[in-house]
Design a protein around this motif. Structure first.
Motif, PDB file in Angstrom:
ATOM      1  N   TRP A 158       6.586   0.312  25.813  1.00  0.00           N
ATOM      2  CA  TRP A 158       6.355   1.731  25.532  1.00  0.00           C
ATOM      3  C   TRP A 158       5.097   1.925  24.689  1.00  0.00           C
ATOM      4  CZ3 TRP A 158      12.127   2.625  23.882  1.00  0.00           C
ATOM      5  CH2 TRP A 158      12.905   2.751  25.035  1.00  0.00           C
ATOM      6  N   ASP A 160       2.504  -0.026  24.566  1.00  0.00           N
ATOM      7  CA  ASP A 160       1.350  -0.268  25.438  1.00  0.00           C
ATOM      8  C   ASP A 160       1.031   0.965  26.277  1.00  0.00           C
ATOM      9  OD1 ASP A 160       0.780  -2.816  24.599  1.00  0.00           O
ATOM     10  OD2 ASP A 160       1.805  -3.836  26.250  1.00  0.00           O
ATOM     11  N   VAL A 161       2.072   1.599  26.804  1.00  0.00           N
ATOM     12  CA  VAL A 161       1.871   2.790  27.636  1.00  0.00           C
ATOM     13  C   VAL A 161       1.318   3.944  26.802  1.00  0.00           C
ATOM     14  CG1 VAL A 161       3.050   4.555  29.003  1.00  0.00           C
ATOM     15  CG2 VAL A 161       3.628   2.144  29.321  1.00  0.00           C
ATOM     16  N   ILE A 162       1.862   4.126  25.606  1.00  0.00           N
ATOM     17  CA  ILE A 162       1.440   5.238  24.748  1.00  0.00           C
ATOM     18  C   ILE A 162      -0.014   5.082  24.303  1.00  0.00           C
ATOM     19  CG2 ILE A 162       1.801   6.328  22.491  1.00  0.00           C
ATOM     20  CD1 ILE A 162       4.815   5.694  22.868  1.00  0.00           C
ATOM     21  N   PHE A 163      -0.394   3.874  23.893  1.00  0.00           N
ATOM     22  CA  PHE A 163      -1.718   3.684  23.305  1.00  0.00           C
ATOM     23  C   PHE A 163      -2.773   3.210  24.303  1.00  0.00           C
ATOM     24  CE2 PHE A 163       0.997   3.692  19.595  1.00  0.00           C
ATOM     25  CZ  PHE A 163       0.234   4.373  18.654  1.00  0.00           C
ATOM     26  N   PHE A 164      -2.352   2.475  25.349  1.00  0.00           N
ATOM     27  CA  PHE A 164      -3.319   1.943  26.307  1.00  0.00           C
ATOM     28  C   PHE A 164      -3.164   2.549  27.697  1.00  0.00           C
ATOM     29  CE2 PHE A 164      -2.585  -1.780  23.354  1.00  0.00           C
ATOM     30  CZ  PHE A 164      -3.711  -1.512  22.582  1.00  0.00           C
ATOM     31  N   LYS A 165      -2.224   3.483  27.834  1.00  0.00           N
ATOM     32  CA  LYS A 165      -2.031   4.264  29.057  1.00  0.00           C
ATOM     33  C   LYS A 165      -1.512   3.462  30.247  1.00  0.00           C
ATOM     34  CE  LYS A 165      -3.715   7.564  26.605  1.00  0.00           C
ATOM     35  NZ  LYS A 165      -2.760   8.469  25.912  1.00  0.00           N
ATOM     36  N   LYS A 166      -1.065   2.238  30.018  1.00  0.00           N
ATOM     37  CA  LYS A 166      -0.493   1.460  31.119  1.00  0.00           C
ATOM     38  C   LYS A 166       0.368   0.330  30.554  1.00  0.00           C
ATOM     39  CE  LYS A 166      -4.722  -1.319  31.455  1.00  0.00           C
ATOM     40  NZ  LYS A 166      -5.824  -1.757  32.335  1.00  0.00           N
ATOM     41  N   SER A 168       1.990  -3.507  30.465  1.00  0.00           N
ATOM     42  CA  SER A 168       1.403  -4.831  30.656  1.00  0.00           C
ATOM     43  C   SER A 168       2.508  -5.869  30.778  1.00  0.00           C
ATOM     44  CB  SER A 168       0.491  -5.176  29.467  1.00  0.00           C
ATOM     45  OG  SER A 168       0.197  -6.553  29.424  1.00  0.00           O
TER      46      SER A 168
END
Length: 360
Positions: A158, A160-166, A168
């Motif tokens: 989550w 990773d998705v919030i801060f890097f938009k995808k 991993s």
């Protein structure tokens, strides 16, 4: 003295594997540049003067054990010690080549996932086997291990998705590992709801230190910890130890720990003291590993170089042995026996190596 219901050979092997995996984790900090001869000297010295001291002090009847510091399955003995010792060794060995530091992509994500699955499955035996019997304690340890790992994996993803938009895959595996590490010191000592709290924090705190703090703190950037063992094991290990001091459940503690009336801070009474004990125990492991690992590295460097030569770094730490993990068609071998030395059995090894390269 009560005779255990298992052969002593089983205990010896169980503890040997603990010691072995600690060194495997530590090796992740110095991959790609430590001299093999130096590593051969480092392993027995570190096991003897560093690991065994921590293991005895917390598990074998040492002062931390009798004082009541909680480490159910190695959050301090294995993960905190390997993370700190690896970080310290990385300082003394020095960084990888500039090329390797600038570009270090994963070799095979599918194999990484397979290994992660085996690791997760094996951790159930790692934590569940520590009471040396099939009981409530071991059952809670296995359940909590899976709860925490799954929660941590989701939280890391989550973030990773919030801060890097995808999302991993590598990040998900990192979150899984930090969850497994974090629950290890308290696996059989906390309730399932507490394991969720462990997972939330183990998926976020190491993520923050790795993704944010690491990029802003010059010391962390200067020391080349190849696989980020400091974040995934040292940070997650000390975090789990402190959380154990907060959430350890009295009845589960009574089943496993030698000190009577042990309990976590949330259960009131003398539980608040347990958090201080956990912090002091962690500080003891950190200090011992920092000092002794430094002494070992300095002593070894007086006899053989800790670090591979720049020429060896250019051809790689596998090719310098005359073998290559992935020799693609027509790539040839980077190892040149006329420049990098001969095998002890030059003829047979060269034939085998050339044949393998040609087959690939």
């Amino acid at each position: 003295m009560v005779t255990p219901f298992y052969p002593m050979a089983s205990m010896v092997w169980f503890q040997c594997v603990f010691a072995g995996i600690t060194l495997v984790i530590l090796a992740g900090s110095v991959l790609g540049r430590m001299s093999f001869k130096a590593w051969m000297a480092f392993v027995p010295l570190w096991l003897t003067f560093c690991y065994t001291v921590g293991a005895f002090s917390l598990w074998g009847g040492g002062f931390l054990f009798h004082w009541g510091v909680m480490d159910y399955s190695g959050g301090y003995v294995i993960h905190l010690s390997s993370g700190i010792a690896g970080f310290t060794a990385a300082y003394w060995v020095g960084p990888r080549s500039k090329k390797d530091r600038e570009r270090f992509p994963p070799n095979n994500v599918l194999l990484m996932l397979a290994g992660a699955g085996l690791l997760w499955m094996g951790w159930a035996g790692f934590n569940g086997g520590d009471p040396y019997s099939a009981n409530v304690d071991s059952s809670m340890a296995v359940l909590n291990t899976n709860i925490c790992a799954a929660t941590s994996l989701l939280v890391w993803t989550w973030l990773d998705v919030i801060f890097f938009k995808k999302p991993s895959v590598i990040g998900a595996v990192q979150g899984m590992i930090t969850g497994l590490v974090s629950i290890t010191p308290g696996a059989g000592l906390v309730q399932g709801w507490a394991a969720i709290v462990f997972g939330i924090l183990s998926g976020s705190v190491p993520w923050f230190t790795m993704m944010i703090v690491h990029k802003r703190w010059s010391l962390l950037q200067h020391i080349d910890d190849t696989l980020g063992v400091f974040h995934t094991h040292a940070i997650a290990g000390i975090l789990g130890g402190v959380l154990t001091g907060l959430f350890a459940e009295p009845q589960l503690c009574a089943m496993f720990l030698p000190v009577v009336n042990s309990k976590g801070g949330v259960y009131g009474g003398s539980g608040g003291i347990q958090i201080l004990k956990q912090l002091a125990g962690g500080a003891s492991i950190i200090g011992w590993n920092l000092v002794v690992t430094s002494i070992i590295c300095v002593a070894i460097n007086l006899i053989v170089p800790l670090r591979m030569t720049e020429e060896q770094l250019m051809i790689g730490d596998d090719a310098v042995h005359g073998e290559e993990a992935y020799a693609l068609w027509d790539d040839g071998e980077k190892y040149d026996s006329t420049r990098h030395g001969q095998y002890s059995d030059d003829t047979s090894h060269n034939k085998a190596s050339i044949g393998a390269t040609q087959v690939v």
